[in-house]
Scaffold this motif. Structure first.
Motif, mmCIF file in Angstrom:
data_model
loop_
_atom_site.group_PDB
_atom_site.id
_atom_site.type_symbol
_atom_site.label_atom_id
_atom_site.label_comp_id
_atom_site.label_asym_id
_atom_site.label_seq_id
_atom_site.Cartn_x
_atom_site.Cartn_y
_atom_site.Cartn_z
ATOM 1 N N LEU A 1 0.867 -1.168 0.087
ATOM 2 C CA LEU A 1 -0.061 0.020 -0.078
ATOM 3 C C LEU A 1 1.015 1.260 -0.055
ATOM 4 C CD1 LEU A 1 -0.054 1.402 3.048
ATOM 5 C CD2 LEU A 1 -1.821 -0.600 3.680
ATOM 6 N N LEU A 2 0.278 2.427 -0.287
ATOM 7 C CA LEU A 2 1.012 3.636 -0.380
ATOM 8 C C LEU A 2 0.102 4.457 0.650
ATOM 9 C CD1 LEU A 2 1.572 3.882 -4.309
ATOM 10 C CD2 LEU A 2 3.153 3.622 -2.678
ATOM 11 N N ARG A 3 0.669 5.026 1.538
ATOM 12 C CA ARG A 3 0.061 5.974 2.659
ATOM 13 C C ARG A 3 0.502 7.170 2.723
ATOM 14 N NH1 ARG A 3 -2.434 3.690 7.055
ATOM 15 N NH2 ARG A 3 -1.156 1.682 6.741
ATOM 16 N N THR A 4 -0.546 8.321 2.325
ATOM 17 C CA THR A 4 -0.047 9.696 2.341
ATOM 18 C C THR A 4 -0.454 10.192 3.758
ATOM 19 O OG1 THR A 4 -0.529 9.693 0.127
ATOM 20 C CG2 THR A 4 -0.370 11.971 1.189
ATOM 21 N N VAL A 5 0.754 10.747 4.426
ATOM 22 C CA VAL A 5 0.553 11.352 5.694
ATOM 23 C C VAL A 5 0.944 12.737 5.660
ATOM 24 C CG1 VAL A 5 0.899 11.377 8.165
ATOM 25 C CG2 VAL A 5 0.623 9.132 6.874
ATOM 26 N N GLY A 6 -0.025 13.725 5.646
ATOM 27 C CA GLY A 6 0.355 14.962 5.373
ATOM 28 C C GLY A 6 1.433 15.078 3.871
ATOM 29 N N ALA A 7 2.465 15.637 4.133
ATOM 30 C CA ALA A 7 3.407 15.792 2.862
ATOM 31 C C ALA A 7 4.138 14.531 2.475
ATOM 32 C CB ALA A 7 4.109 17.036 2.814
ATOM 33 N N THR A 8 3.992 13.503 3.408
ATOM 34 C CA THR A 8 4.746 12.244 3.391
ATOM 35 C C THR A 8 4.171 11.114 2.917
ATOM 36 O OG1 THR A 8 6.030 13.097 5.307
ATOM 37 C CG2 THR A 8 6.359 10.762 4.714
ATOM 38 N N VAL A 9 4.800 10.330 1.912
ATOM 39 C CA VAL A 9 4.476 9.033 1.383
ATOM 40 C C VAL A 9 4.921 8.024 1.696
ATOM 41 C CG1 VAL A 9 3.505 7.808 -0.832
ATOM 42 C CG2 VAL A 9 3.003 10.449 -0.794
ATOM 43 N N TYR A 10 4.433 6.778 2.256
ATOM 44 C CA TYR A 10 5.267 5.600 2.599
ATOM 45 C C TYR A 10 4.710 4.544 1.630
ATOM 46 C CZ TYR A 10 5.700 8.083 7.254
ATOM 47 O OH TYR A 10 5.740 9.007 8.356
ATOM 48 N N ALA A 11 5.660 3.677 1.479
ATOM 49 C CA ALA A 11 5.453 2.470 0.622
ATOM 50 C C ALA A 11 5.555 1.394 1.695
ATOM 51 C CB ALA A 11 6.334 2.148 -0.492
ATOM 52 N N GLU A 12 4.539 0.365 1.835
ATOM 53 C CA GLU A 12 4.470 -0.544 2.882
ATOM 54 C C GLU A 12 3.963 -1.849 2.251
ATOM 55 O OE1 GLU A 12 2.081 0.505 6.005
ATOM 56 O OE2 GLU A 12 2.539 2.641 6.112
ATOM 57 N N ASP A 13 5.093 -2.882 2.353
ATOM 58 C CA ASP A 13 4.589 -4.261 1.874
ATOM 59 C C ASP A 13 3.723 -4.787 2.871
ATOM 60 O OD1 ASP A 13 5.318 -6.524 0.588
ATOM 61 O OD2 ASP A 13 6.388 -7.221 2.238
ATOM 62 N N LEU A 14 2.901 -5.551 2.368
ATOM 63 C CA LEU A 14 1.729 -6.324 3.004
ATOM 64 C C LEU A 14 2.186 -7.703 3.024
ATOM 65 C CD1 LEU A 14 -1.553 -4.476 1.630
ATOM 66 C CD2 LEU A 14 -0.214 -4.381 3.903
ATOM 67 N N ALA A 15 3.352 -8.239 3.441
ATOM 68 C CA ALA A 15 3.808 -9.526 3.604
ATOM 69 C C ALA A 15 3.662 -10.218 2.338
ATOM 70 C CB ALA A 15 3.139 -10.259 4.979
ATOM 71 N N SER A 16 3.734 -9.724 1.316
ATOM 72 C CA SER A 16 3.592 -10.326 0.071
ATOM 73 C C SER A 16 4.774 -11.284 -0.209
ATOM 74 C CB SER A 16 3.790 -9.205 -1.131
ATOM 75 O OG SER A 16 5.006 -8.526 -1.176
ATOM 76 N N THR A 17 4.419 -12.050 -1.249
ATOM 77 C CA THR A 17 5.233 -13.365 -1.367
ATOM 78 C C THR A 17 6.913 -12.730 -2.019
ATOM 79 O OG1 THR A 17 3.339 -14.876 -2.243
ATOM 80 C CG2 THR A 17 5.742 -15.303 -3.164
ATOM 81 N N ASN A 18 6.728 -11.680 -2.910
ATOM 82 C CA ASN A 18 7.896 -11.295 -3.497
ATOM 83 C C ASN A 18 8.347 -10.062 -2.882
ATOM 84 O OD1 ASN A 18 8.253 -13.493 -5.583
ATOM 85 N ND2 ASN A 18 6.461 -12.628 -6.513
ATOM 86 N N GLY A 19 7.589 -9.594 -2.107
ATOM 87 C CA GLY A 19 8.138 -8.228 -1.251
ATOM 88 C C GLY A 19 8.174 -7.029 -2.330
ATOM 89 N N ILE A 20 8.700 -6.074 -1.845
ATOM 90 C CA ILE A 20 8.954 -4.880 -2.609
ATOM 91 C C ILE A 20 10.486 -4.338 -2.627
ATOM 92 C CG2 ILE A 20 6.406 -4.096 -2.373
ATOM 93 C CD1 ILE A 20 7.485 -1.963 -0.460
ATOM 94 N N MET A 21 10.916 -3.621 -3.317
ATOM 95 C CA MET A 21 12.259 -2.818 -3.548
ATOM 96 C C MET A 21 11.855 -1.643 -3.851
ATOM 97 S SD MET A 21 15.128 -5.522 -4.766
ATOM 98 C CE MET A 21 14.296 -5.592 -6.372
ATOM 99 N N VAL A 22 12.553 -0.693 -2.985
ATOM 100 C CA VAL A 22 12.669 0.811 -3.406
ATOM 101 C C VAL A 22 13.839 1.317 -3.968
ATOM 102 C CG1 VAL A 22 12.354 3.314 -2.607
ATOM 103 C CG2 VAL A 22 10.712 1.334 -1.708
#
Length: 260
Positions: free
Chosen positions: A47-68
């Motif tokens: 998921l992509l979570r927007t808090v004010g002027a900040t955006v977080y990328a968060e993995d949801l325990a997916s099989t392949n994960g994420i890379m930034v």
């Protein structure tokens, strides 16, 4: 904050999505805000979570994960021109305040700041991909990762699963008190749509909780949860909004009860 993500596959733009919601769920499930129909993508992958002027990328325990920007992560703040790898696809993040005009061509936007985005234009062609199986969203094709690309120590520690096959949630307080919530699916939402919600993620014999939406983050054993996924096990107590749940081992009786 005006921001958007551009989805690409093999260097070609697939879609463009404005981040107009506080939480944008990305995955293969048709209920996701950004749907990626590919077997390397989990049902609810990140998921992509927007808090004010900040955006977080968060993995949801997916099989392949994420890379930034080529580095594996569980949760990370993202910035203008960062690139998120999700399965075989890439999500290119743009802050509209820093980007003049729309996104038309990846080479004229992302690649002009190659040192920031680290987009792998010289990567070998992707291997042939099997067709997606939309009727079985709980199964995701695992893809090989470069073993030199590892998550930071904190992210690796958070990814250590706590074993607990056959778990259910017992509703202690709130709507449905006394009922049982089965955790048989790959993803189970708890809480109330439009209010505080969380996602219980099942990956094999391990279970995790992740904040989904709402003004208040969920609590695990009285502790407010931060971004990303957190392992859960028997006897843990979860609070989401006005509801409180206890994680218990499933029995023949609870396994046969309807989901609350």
């Amino acid at each position: 904050m005006a921001a958007r993500v551009v989805l690409s596959l093999d260097g070609a733009i697939v879609s463009e999505t404005e981040l107009t919601k506080p939480v944008v769920v990305v995955g293969r499930h048709p209920d996701c805000d950004l749907v990626i129909e590919h077997p390397a993508v989990s049902g609810r992958h990140m998921l992509l979570r927007t808090v004010g002027a900040t955006v977080y990328a968060e993995d949801l325990a997916s099989t392949n994960g994420i890379m930034v920007n080529g580095v594996a992560t569980g949760s990370q703040v993202i910035h203008h021109l960062d690139v998120i790898d999700i399965g075989q696809h890439k999500l290119h993040f743009f802050d509209d305040a820093l980007l003049a005009g729309g996104v038309r061509d990846l080479e004229s936007t992302v690649l002009t700041d190659y040192e920031r985005t680290m987009i792998a234009i010289q990567a070998p062609p992707a291997a042939p991909r099997p067709p997606a199986k939309p009727d079985d969203l709980s199964r995701t094709m695992a893809i090989a990762r470069d073993p030199t690309l590892v998550a930071p120590e904190a992210a690796r520690q958070a990814a250590v699963p706590r074993e607990g096959a056959g778990l259910v949630l017992q509703v202690l307080d709130g709507e449905g008190r006394g009922e049982t919530v089965l955790l048989e699916r790959a993803n189970t939402m708890i809480g109330h749509s439009g209010a505080d919600t969380a996602l219980i993620v099942r990956r094999g014999q391990s279970f995790f909780i992740a904040r989904l939406a709402g003004s208040r983050p969920p609590r695990l054993n009285g502790k407010e949860l931060g971004p990303g996924t957190h392992p859960i096990g028997v006897n843990d107590v979860i609070e989401v909004g006005a509801s409180r749940f206890e994680v218990v081992q499933a029995t023949q009786e609870t396994a046969g009860e309807p989901q609350g």
